[in-house]
Design an enzyme around this catalytic site. Structure first.
Site, PDB file in Angstrom:
ATOM      1  N   TYR A 142       0.865  -1.182   0.000  1.00 50.69           N
ATOM      2  CA  TYR A 142       0.000   0.000   0.000  1.00 50.69           C
ATOM      3  C   TYR A 142       0.901   1.230   0.000  1.00 50.69           C
ATOM      4  CZ  TYR A 142      -4.270   2.660   0.697  1.00 50.69           C
ATOM      5  OH  TYR A 142      -5.326   3.526   0.545  1.00 50.69           O
ATOM      6  N   LYS A 196     -20.934 -20.688  -7.058  1.00 53.17           N
ATOM      7  CA  LYS A 196     -20.290 -20.573  -8.370  1.00 53.17           C
ATOM      8  C   LYS A 196     -18.852 -20.103  -8.210  1.00 53.17           C
ATOM      9  CE  LYS A 196     -21.755 -20.866 -12.735  1.00 53.17           C
ATOM     10  NZ  LYS A 196     -22.797 -21.721 -13.292  1.00 53.17           N
TER      11      LYS A 196
END
Length: 453
Positions: A49, A104
Site C-alpha cells: 500500500y 459458483k
C-alpha cells in the site's frame, strides 16, 4: 419397487438441502479474500500500500496494459446476476441468489483457480445491467452473467460481448451448450451415428436450448433435422406468437429448423428422433416412457432439468434409450456446467482474451469428449466428472489455443505453457483449501469433528 426408488431419490434431495442449511449457517458463506503476497512484517504493508503502491499505479496510468502485470485483474471474474431466474427456483431476487453465486465462485476457484466475486445487483432492467457491467470492466478480467431470465439475457450478453474488451460469458447459455455438445459427441460415437443425419428433438426453448441449438449447428448438425418444443408446442414456420418482438430467438429457430414443419407437442417432436435434449422444467413425468419408445433405435436422451430430470433415467432406459444423461451427480453421465466453465474462463484469462467465442466453446467440448474417450467411454460414462481434475488444464489449453487461432487473444503461448500454467494455478487453489482444513483454519462442523475424534 419403482415408487420406493423414486422416494429414495427425493429423500436424498431433501437431505442435501437440510445439510446445506446447517453448513451455510455454520460457515456463514463459502468464500473469502486471502492475501497472495508475502507479508513478513509490518514494513511489507508499505510496499503493498502507500507509499510503495504509487509506483505500479503510475506505471498502469501511463501504460494501461500493465494492469495485467501489476494486479490480479487477469485472474478475477465478476459474477453478475439480478436473481431473476435462479436454478429452478425462479425469481428469488439478488439476496436469494447470493448463496448460489458464492457456490459458483467456489467452483471457479477450486476447479479453475479463478478468483470470482459475486455481484448481486438490485435491478432487473437490462439497460441498467449493461451499464453496471460497463462501469466495472476496469477491475475484472472477465464477466460471468448468471441466472438472468430470458429474453433479456440474450440481449445483455450480445450487447456486452460487442461493447466490452474483456470476455463476457453467460454460463446458462454457452456453458450448458458446451457440456451438452461434449455429451452428444461421445453418445453418437457409442451408437455409431453421424451428426449430419440424426434427427433431434429439443424440449424447452429457454436460454440453454436456444444456445445449444446455435452451437450444435456450428458444430455441423443440420438445423432442418431439429424440432424444438416450447410451452406452446412445436416451433414451426408461421406460428403466430413467434412474430412478437420478444420472440426473436424463437423466430430464428423457426426459420432454420423443422424441415417438415411438424406441428404438435413433445410426443410429435420425439417420434423417430435419434436424440432428445431436454432443458425444460423439473419432472418426473415431463417426458413419458412411451414417447421415448417412439424414438429411433439406439436413442440418446439428455434430461437436464434439476433437481429432478424430465424423466427418471431408468425409465428412459426401460423405454429403449441406449444412452441417458441427466444433470445430477447421483446418476451416470452427469451433464453439468461445472465441467466446463472454470476451465473455459481459465483458458480465456491465460491468453488475456477479449471475448469467448463459440469456437472456443466447441474446442472445450471436443477436449472434454476426447478426455473421456481416452479413459474408455461407455453407456454409463460419456463424460468425465468433476473429480477428474486433470481435464481442466487440458480444456483451458484448448480454449487458449483456439482464442489465439481466432485472433481474440492478447498474448501467445504454446499448448505446453498453457497446460503447465493452468495445472499450477489449479493445484495451488486445491492445496490452499487442503492446508487450511488441515490447520483447522477452515474448521470442521462439530458433529464431523466428533466423528473423526
Amino acid at each position: 419397487m419403482q415408487e420406493r426408488i423414486d422416494e429414495k431419490k427425493l429423500s436424498s434431495i431433501k437431505g442435501k438441502q437440510e445439510e446445506a442449511l446447517k453448513l451455510h449457517a455454520f460457515y456463514r458463506g463459502k468464500i473469502e479474500i486471502t492475501p497472495r503476497c508475502r507479508i513478513k512484517d509490518i514494513e511489507d504493508l508499505s510496499v503493498w500500500y502507500t507509499p510503495g503502491v504509487a509506483a505500479p499505479a503510475r506505471d498502469i496510468a501511463e501504460n494501461p496494459g500493465k494492469v495485467y502485470t501489476h494486479t490480479n485483474k487477469g485472474n478475477t471474474v465478476a459474477i453478475v446476476t439480478d436473481g431473476s431466474r435462479v436454478l429452478g427456483l425462479g425469481n428469488i431476487g439478488p439476496e436469494g441468489a447470493l448463496p448460489v453465486m458464492e457456490g459458483k465462485a467456489l467452483l471457479f476457484k477450486y476447479l479453475g483457480g479463478v478468483d470470482a466475486i459475486p455481484l448481486c445487483i438490485n435491478t432487473e432492467d437490462p439497460e441498467e445491467i449493461i451499464k453496471f457491467c460497463r462501469w466495472i470492466e476496469p477491475g475484472f478480467g472477465a464477466i460471468s452473467l448468471e441466472d438472468i431470465e430470458k429474453p433479456k439475457c440474450f440481449t445483455i450478453v450480445e450487447r456486452l460481448r460487442e461493447e466490452l474488451n474483456i470476455p463476457v460469458w453467460h454460463d446458462d447459455q454457452l456453458g450448458t451448450a458446451t457440456v451438452t455438445l461434449a455429451a452428444i459427441i461421445n453418445s453418437l460415437r457409442l451408437v455409431g451415428k453421424n451428426k449430419k443425419d440424426v434427427k433431434i428433438a429439443m424440449i424447452g426453448a429457454g436460454s440453454a436450448n436456444v444456445t445449444i441449438f446455435r452451437l450444435i449447428i456450428k458444430y455441423g448438425f443440420s438445423p432442418q433435422n431439429i424440432v424444438v418444443v416450447d410451452t406452446r408446442g412445436i416451433i414451426y414456420r408461421g406460428r403466430e406468437d413467434i412474430k412478437n418482438p420478444e420472440n426473436v430467438k424463437k423466430r430464428e429457430i423457426a426459420e432454420a429448423s423443422n424441415r417438415e414443419n411438424i406441428r404438435g407437442g413433445v410426443p410429435e417432436a420425439m417420434k423417430d428422433a435419434d436424440i432428445c435434449i431436454a432443458f425444460s422444467k423439473p419432472g418426473p413425468g415431463i417426458i413419458k416412457k412411451e414417447w421415448v419408445s417412439s424414438m429411433a433405435s439406439d436413442a440418446i436422451v439428455i434430461a437436464g432439468a434439476n433437481p429432478i430430470p424430465e424423466i427418471w433415467p431408468w425409465e428412459a432406459k426401460e423405454a429403449g434409450a441406449r444412452v441417458v444423461a441427466t444433470g445430477r451427480s447421483d446418476f451416470p453421465n452427469q451433464v453439468n456446467n461445472s465441467l466446463v466453465f472454470p476451465a473455459i474462463l481459465r483458458g480465456a484469462l491465460d491468453v488475456m482474451a477479449t471475448k469467448i467465442t463459440d469456437g472456443m466453446a466447441i474446442a472445450a467440448a471436443e477436449e472434454v469428449a476426447g478426455f473421456a474417450q481416452e479413459r474408455g467411454i461407455s453407456e454409463e460414462y460419456i463424460l468425465p466428472t468433476m473429480e477428474d481434475w486433470d481435464v481442466y488444464p487440458r480444456e483451458a489449453a484448448a480454449v487458449g489455443i483456439k482464442a489465439m487461432n481466432e485472433k481474440v487473444a492478447r498474448v501467445k503461448k504454446t499448448r505446453k505453457e498453457l497446460i503447465k500454467n493452468a495445472t499450477m494455478i489449479i493445484k495451488r487453489a486445491r492445496k490452499e483449501t487442503e492446508v487450511l482444513m488441515d490447520q483447522g483454519i477452515i474448521p470442521m462442523p462439530v458433529e464431523e469433528s466428533e466423528k473423526s475424534a
